[in-house]
Design an enzyme around this catalytic site. Structure first.
Site, short mmCIF file in Angstrom:
data_model
loop_
_atom_site.label_atom_id
_atom_site.label_comp_id
_atom_site.label_asym_id
_atom_site.label_seq_id
_atom_site.Cartn_x
_atom_site.Cartn_y
_atom_site.Cartn_z
CE LYS B 30 31.09 -15.49 26.27
NZ LYS B 30 31.36 -16.25 27.70
NE ARG B 100 35.79 -17.67 27.24
CZ ARG B 100 35.68 -17.96 28.45
NH1 ARG B 100 34.65 -18.35 29.15
NH2 ARG B 100 36.93 -17.96 29.20
N GLY B 109 24.51 -22.47 28.96
CA GLY B 109 24.51 -23.83 28.74
C GLY B 109 24.20 -24.44 27.48
CG MET B 111 25.58 -20.82 22.44
SD MET B 111 24.88 -21.84 20.93
CE MET B 111 26.27 -21.93 20.03
NE ARG B 356 26.55 -13.75 31.82
CZ ARG B 356 26.74 -15.10 31.43
NH1 ARG B 356 26.59 -15.10 30.07
NH2 ARG B 356 26.79 -16.05 32.44
CG HIS B 472 -13.45 -23.39 26.49
ND1 HIS B 472 -13.49 -23.89 27.75
CD2 HIS B 472 -14.48 -22.39 26.49
CE1 HIS B 472 -14.39 -23.43 28.41
NE2 HIS B 472 -15.17 -22.78 27.67
NE ARG B 578 -14.72 -13.83 28.08
CZ ARG B 578 -13.28 -14.05 28.53
NH1 ARG B 578 -12.45 -14.05 27.35
NH2 ARG B 578 -12.77 -13.67 29.44
NE ARG B 634 -17.76 -11.70 23.15
CZ ARG B 634 -16.92 -12.55 23.19
NH1 ARG B 634 -15.81 -12.29 22.34
NH2 ARG B 634 -16.88 -13.64 23.99
CD GLU B 762 -14.98 -10.69 17.18
OE1 GLU B 762 -14.02 -11.59 17.81
OE2 GLU B 762 -16.05 -10.62 17.51
CB SER B 781 -13.13 -3.71 21.56
OG SER B 781 -12.42 -4.74 22.37
N GLY B 783 -10.59 -7.63 18.59
CA GLY B 783 -10.61 -9.12 19.41
C GLY B 783 -9.57 -10.08 18.65
CB THR B 784 -5.78 -9.54 18.77
OG1 THR B 784 -5.96 -9.90 20.46
CG2 THR B 784 -5.61 -8.28 18.52
CG ASN B 785 -7.90 -14.29 21.82
OD1 ASN B 785 -6.82 -14.15 21.68
ND2 ASN B 785 -8.62 -15.06 22.55
CG ASP B 786 -12.66 -15.07 16.95
OD1 ASP B 786 -12.13 -15.87 17.59
OD2 ASP B 786 -13.80 -14.84 16.99
CB CYS B 848 -11.05 -7.16 24.57
SG CYS B 848 -12.16 -7.64 22.92
CE1 TYR B 868 -10.32 -1.82 25.92
CE2 TYR B 868 -10.89 0.49 25.05
CZ TYR B 868 -11.07 -0.81 25.10
OH TYR B 868 -12.28 -1.39 24.63
#
Lengths: 892, 892
Positions: B30, B100, B109, B111, B356, B472, B578, B634, B762, B781, B783-786, B848, B868
């Site tokens: 603002k 403000r 809503g 602030m 804005r 899962h 998988r 895999r 991973e 590749s 494995g960013t989860n693990d 992945c 990728y």
């Protein structure tokens, strides 16, 4: 081709050599020492070494040799022929050689040797003529066939022994010496037939085929099962390979002016500075170790001491004895260490076949090192390097009497050293109960959990069928100095029937077993043990290590008993006091469970108020024992479900005892269940979600410090450690609370306290963001157990199922839970050290994982600049020595 | 003091300003826009902005202000006074201001705002005189008291409403406009009494106290519960803080020549290029949004369209309307985006209060972006940046009809978007059975496991009471594009009784519920949904994104159905197939269990031979669907116990079906139990200990490729991926086996195959030693989860219990399982990219994990040079757009 051919072969003999002692990695220990002895002018039969690089290349190239090897070997054979004046495969004056393995480190019994190589049906005739001793020649030939058939062709040694024994029985002979030359010829015919009957190929008559067959066998034996097992047990990488030594034969069996023997320059059992050795007249080396003839003492002193009537070498051949002792002195002085030597006297002429640093018992190693330093042969710092730190372990715990007979039921992992004996019990309560009425017990469990602490304390030893070297049982047992065998997979426990089976043996509750936590063996009945005694030499050596080292050595101690033991062993503080173990004692677990079952913060605080005075008492006692030494206290770490019961029966019991609804307890147990507790709601995450727990603990610490300050006039400086930090923000939150409590306590008491708030660095993310975390943390303590688990993604409790396969296949050179993985985990630690100190110069850092007591890991800690290591009390001396060695080595 | 004082206050007004649009981070949205409008010559009431730095400093310094702030504020007030010609607190011509909040991003809503500040019992008299409208003055004063008491003093708004309503009732008035000036005075007396009764302090008469009270309230509201919740939901860091804007009041309620309104320069719902806005005559801004009076349309077109009889602004004040639309055009052209504006007309003079970028529905965002590009206002590349990639999600799934009524039973995590409705079932078998006979079902489970795949496929939606965004259930559901609400903690399932409860509601099997996987809501009964339709504009925008991006976008697909969906959404290959999910189908699980229960390698191979043809069939179908696009497969990853039953009943069933002893099954289940399965015997560790499994899979892959090659004349190029690599040695071992199988298959078939063997990175250790691993791996590749689990040491399945606390307290800015932790995990990925490519230049790398569909993570992947990203099919369009944005942003 512009490439320079690689040198695969190194020659020695005739007072000179292409190699030298320092080329051990290439030539192996034996080859390097043969070269060195040649260079020193010690009489060594000429020969050459095929390097360990050939072994590596052999396995890298599908078991084939480098192209240019065979030419280099041929030239080296000619070199020997020239010096000896005999020709390999010659029918007139044949050259005979020995072929022996020789790895970088001695691997006794693991690798194979072939002697008398070069004999065949024709050359044996030449040898007989040339030596003028037909019997000797055919005896040598039959020995060769027997050895070659066994070692190279893989036939059964006893088949040949049987032929010989049958023959002697027919003739009514008792000793081999009664067999004549012609009779040996008959035996040789039978030997060759035995080979032809049991092998695709007949016994080779081509001497070059013999030579390459033997070389193949040496390299082949590098990957035999025994060698792999030995390497695994001794952490020797498969990639080192072995060299092969080919050397002209000399004969100790050419009549009574010949002899062969082995000697140590000092006593390898006691370390006394006395020549120790044995020899046989008219014998080959194998006869000395074979035990068929009783060897004689070398010196007169030893003969008299042993009360033997067989003449000594000193008595029989005084001149040669004098030459020999002269060489012994020369070699010990040259190598500046106790030597293990092999020699042969061929027709009055002395030949040295081998010298190497002698293996010795730990007690001897300590005495020799201290003596040599006192003699001025080596420096004190060198003395510190002469004792393997891990070997001290056996001095600190009772050990099995080596003479005692034993029936091994099963073998597990040597999880916590020392031998222990007692009645089998299958529950911790039972262990405690029986201990109280004077029984000695061994606690046998599938795996232990924190709820078993009282039983583990009560037991003489602990046996588990699951879990690795760093399972709960193993870690806690090492901490207590209680012997433990873990992961004994053959042991199948049936809690219902109160028995365990191992193979077809059934052991019931109350049966006595003995476990050896140093070897992993589980034995039936009581096996006698020996008590340890620490010598003056031990204390001297440790003081030299202390002088040398920069690393401080602290201990992991949760109880006053641990702390006292550690102080006796020279600990310089507590690096890790795990407070959760304190929560399991019978008088507190109820309050802890009330806290966990509480529905509101208020109820939790009420329960915590009950725990506070007990926790404060724990710390007061620890502070008093440790005096002015630093004490690092870790806030509660394990997930809360570890404090709750799990079986239906236990749940009902707890609910009744606490007067709450069974369903409530069960529901809370279910709520708290975790799929991967190691990665769950624990460590600082507890302090974030239940800050009142951390506050209670902080209050207990500061109030204890205050009370000790009032009593002794001097306040301890507690180090409060927040576990499992991944981000600076979570440390900020908890540290704010701790500081607030410290201020409250000081305001209440009027006593000013010094303290530090730091963190356990045990997650990769903490290492990667150590610069930020160090903005708040006043110290780092690397928790290398968890850091190894997360860096590798391996749960130590579940690793037993595959880690053995990994080390035996050489995928891992060593179990990373035993010795720190310097390449991976070490890289993270180095990053954290650099980043942490970039923010906070000179920041205090140490490690408090199990690795703190592993010598290689201690060396790493020294190298990356940590301030201290912390390990279980019984490992403190090991860490002190290892730290001393690291400092000496780095400086040297 | 040589220090330069920090500038805390930025002024604007009178056609100039100290700030500008690009200073959003400091001045808030603002404030920056007010400055920018001033600079543009748009009429803006003069004022100043207290920077967001003050907010940060306020919270960093125990809620105190910088010393020099108050002086700077006083000077800025004087600046306004000068321009307006009125004095703050003056009894003659008092300056009134608005206060403000204004954060960096709009937080509607969240602030609080105070208007008419500067009025008190004295200045109101001055205002009445000066404005010549006593009623207006006292109305303004009472509005001020009411707002200030509510917002600053924390009193209840409705207490004041009650006073007003009571007063009107007494007088028989219906509208506020009927109240006279004197009557307002009476009401003001009552208002002030209400304040004095309900608060320690009376209503402040000191205008400076009023000002600082309001500023305090703005900063205080930054940490109010609502704001924290909003920030958590929108991933806004607490550290940004808010600015405060203080601005001269202008009045839309000074009679019928005054008005106030809000407008969007285009339709924010549809994106149509039509002015959209509302206004009220003689009103203050709050009246427009309060809904008490019905606002009127601004343009005649809109009025006609709406069929309204209330006059438009265009009709009422044509000159002002023209000025206003001129300003609208100017601002849209200047900001090159659709604007959301607030304006006030005071006595015929137009003032702009705010501009804005207007919030808009996703459909509108796409249309506006494409239209503006076609209009030439922005480039195609800018158009690509104008749509929030994550928002595409709502276009791809059915959504709840916003007009439909709903009874919310519980709220969980919005785990997989889209709305779904059906009968409740509590088991996967039941789900499958009912689906087969035509029922629509919602599968309700505590948590799902791989054994539930068939039930998840059968269900319209999935509800779990446990587990996080990457549990899962969540991961599989997103992969399938099935809507899912996970971790709905209020839902308590009783499998025995086949009911679940949520609060006091009981839902039984067969009852209909609706879940909204986009909001996490669980609703009773059927709630109407709307089907998605992809527009031309959508396709156009995606094509522009595709033109811009460098990152390829692949999909995670385990089934032909997944693969086909992904291709429709524009996937350029499979980044992760998988294979374990294939093992659970009814016709194979038996063979899989036979394999696990086998006692020898031979028996295992027999069982694997049964699976081979089915597995080969899977791959043939995938290869045919994917054509020439790459497919990464895999090898088996989960621990084997996932394939075995766990309850007594299931164990008995399996034993019977297989004709083996129940005890044998139970014993194997017990043997395979793991404490931390995530860190257990899985991934490559299975291939090391049971190489025959990897060999069977490799054979299935290569035979499938061969068959497709024969059929289509062109062989696919499979990428075989070995999971969970920690060391190069384990990859070597498994890769050797894979290569051997490939050679066998090629020799058998005579068909030459191309393929790659790579690894899933991973584990932290794989990143740290990526240079070595790249010696063998042909691709990486991530494995960013693990990798996130191990780097943080957090199990995603167990994180629900504390991760919410972490994000709400600001310890974590965002759940690292939702958006990649660039500081920690990202550091490891950057290391691995650099090290991997140092060994293998230009090495192909992708990710992945679940993060492949998260826009911020996609941007990171672009930045570190990955080739990728691979994500679940329904996230492919999101990843395409995010990748396009990353490329544009990096270039720009």
């Amino acid at each position: 081709m512009t490439e320079v051919a690689k040198k695969w072969v190194y020659r020695f003999g005739d007072g000179q050599a292409e190699g030298a002692a320092e080329m051990k990695n290439l030539l192996g220990g034996k080859g390097a020492n043969l070269a060195e002895m040649s260079n020193l002018g010690v009489p060594v039969p000429p020969g050459f070494t095929v390097t360990a690089d050939v072994c590596t290349s052999f396995y890298d190239h599908n078991e084939t040799y480098p192209e240019d090897l065979s030419g280099q070997v041929d030239e080296a054979v000619s070199f020997i022929e020239e010096i000896v004046g005999a020709k390999f495969g010659d029918n007139e004056k044949p050259l005979l050689v020995s072929v022996r393995s020789g790895a970088r480190v001695s691997m006794p019994g693991m690798m194979d040797t072939v002697l008398n190589l070069g004999l065949n049906d024709d050359t044996v005739v030449g040898l007989a003529k040339w030596s003028g001793d037909e019997r000797f020649a055919y005896d040598s030939y039959r020995r060769f066939i027997q050895m070659y058939a066994d070692v190279v062709m893989g036939l059964e040694h006893h088949d040949f022994e049987d032929i010989l024994e049958d023959y002697k029985d027919t003739k009514g002979y008792l000793a081999d010496t009664e067999i004549t030359a012609d009779e040996w010829k008959e035996i040789i015919v039978r030997y060759k037939k035995c080979v032809a009957d049991n092998h695709d190929d007949p016994f080779p008559q081509d001497v070059n085929a013999q030579l390459w067959g033997a070389v193949d066998a040496v390299f082949g034996s590098w990957e035999c099962a025994r060698a792999i097992t030995y390497r695994t047990l001794h952490d020797i990488p498969a990639g080192w390979g072995t060299a092969v030594n080919i050397q002209a034969m000399v004969f100790g069996n050419m009549g009574d002016s010949s002899a062969t023997g082995v000697a140590f320059t000092r006593d390898p059992s006691t370390g006394e500075n006395e020549l120790y050795g044995e020899f046989l007249v008219n014998a080959q080396g194998e006869d000395v170790v074979a035990g068929i003839r009783t060897p004689q003492n070398i010196s007169e002193d030893a003969r008299k001491k042993a009360g033997s009537n067989d003449p000594s070498l000193e008595g029989l051949m005084p001149t040669t004895f004098a030459e020999l002792t002269g060489i012994f002195d020369k070699l010990e002085a040259h190598y500046r260490d106790m030597q293990d030597l092999e020699f042969t006297i061929q027709d009055g002429k002395l030949w040295m076949l081998q010298t190497r640093a002698g293996k010795r018992a730990t007690t001897a190693a300590i005495k020799i090192a201290v003596d040599m330093a006192n003699e001025g042969l080596i420096t004190k710092q060198e003395a510190v390097l002469r004792v393997e730190p891990a070997s001290l372990d056996q001095l600190l715990h009772p050990t099995l009497d080596p003479k005692a007979e034993r029936t091994v039921l099963a073998t597990g992992l040597p999880a916590s050293p020392g031998a222990a004996c007692g009645e089998v019990v299958f529950s911790s309560d039972e262990a405690e109960r029986l201990k109280a009425i004077g029984h000695e017990v061994i606690l046998v469990r599938t795996e232990t959990s924190p709820e078993d602490i009282h039983g583990m304390h009560a037991a003489n030893g602990i046996l588990t069928s699951r879990g690795g070297m760093t399972s709960h049982a193993a870690v806690v047992a090492r901490g207590m100095g209680t012997s433990c065998v873990s992961g004994a997979g053959e042991v199948r426990i049936d809690y219902q029937k109160q028995i365990f089976t191992a193979g077809d043996q059934v052991i019931a509750k109350g049966d006595v077993i003995t476990i050896d936590g140093s070897s992993g063996e589980v034995m039936k009945g009581e096996v006698a043990t020996i008590k340890p005694k620490l010598s003056e030499d031990f204390n001297m050596l440790m003081s030299w290590a202390d002088e040398a080292r920069h690393l401080r050595v602290r201990t992991n101690a949760d109880t006053p008993a641990d702390a006292r033991t550690a102080i006796e062993f020279g600990a310089e503080g507590i690096g890790l006091c795990r407070t959760e173990h304190m929560f399991f004692e019978a008088d507190r677990i109820q309050a802890v469970r009330e806290m966990i079952l509480a529905d509101s913060e208020e109820d939790r605080r009420t329960a915590l108020d009950k725990i506070l005075p007990m926790q404060r008492g724990d710390f007061i006692e620890l502070f008093e024992i440790m005096g002015e030494l630093p004490v690092t206290i870790r806030l509660l770490d394990p997930p809360l479900h570890e404090f709750l019961p799990h079986s239906d029966k236990e749940i009902t019991g707890v609910a009744e005892a606490m007067g709450v609804d069974v369903e409530k307890v069960r529901s809370r147990v279910n709520d708290l269940h975790e799929f991967n507790p190691m990665l769950g709601h624990r460590g600082v995450r507890l302090a974030v979600t239940y800050p009142e727990i951390a506050e209670m603990q902080a209050r207990a610490i500061f109030e204890a410090a205050t009370e000790v300050a009032r009593k002794n006039g001097k306040a301890p400086i507690p180090e409060v450690m927040v576990p499992l930090i991944a981000t600076k923000a979570e440390l900020d939150m908890v540290a704010d609370r701790i500081v607030a409590v410290a201020e409250e306590v000081q305001a209440e008491s009027g006593v000013k306290l010094e303290y530090q708030v730091g963190t356990m660095v045990e997650l990769p993310r903490a290492c990667l963001t150590a610069d930020k975390i160090a903005e708040r943390a006043e110290f780092f303590s690397f928790g290398t157990n968890d850091l190894t688990q997360t860096t590798f993604g391996i749960s130590r409790d579940d690793s037993a199922r595959f880690i053995g396969e990994y080390t035996s296949r050489g995928i891992l050179e060593v179990d990373p839970f035993v010795s720190l993985d310097q390449e991976g985990v070490g890289q993270l630690i180095e990053t954290a050290v650099a980043k942490g100190r970039s923010t906070r110069a000179g920041m205090k850092m140490g490690i408090c994982g199990e690795h703190g007591g592993d010598p290689a890991s201690v060396e790493f800690c020294h190298r990356v600049g940590l301030d201290y290591v912390s390990c279980s009390p019984f490992r403190v001396p090991i860490a002190r020595l290892a730290a001393g060695q690291a400092a000496v080595t780095k400086k040297g």
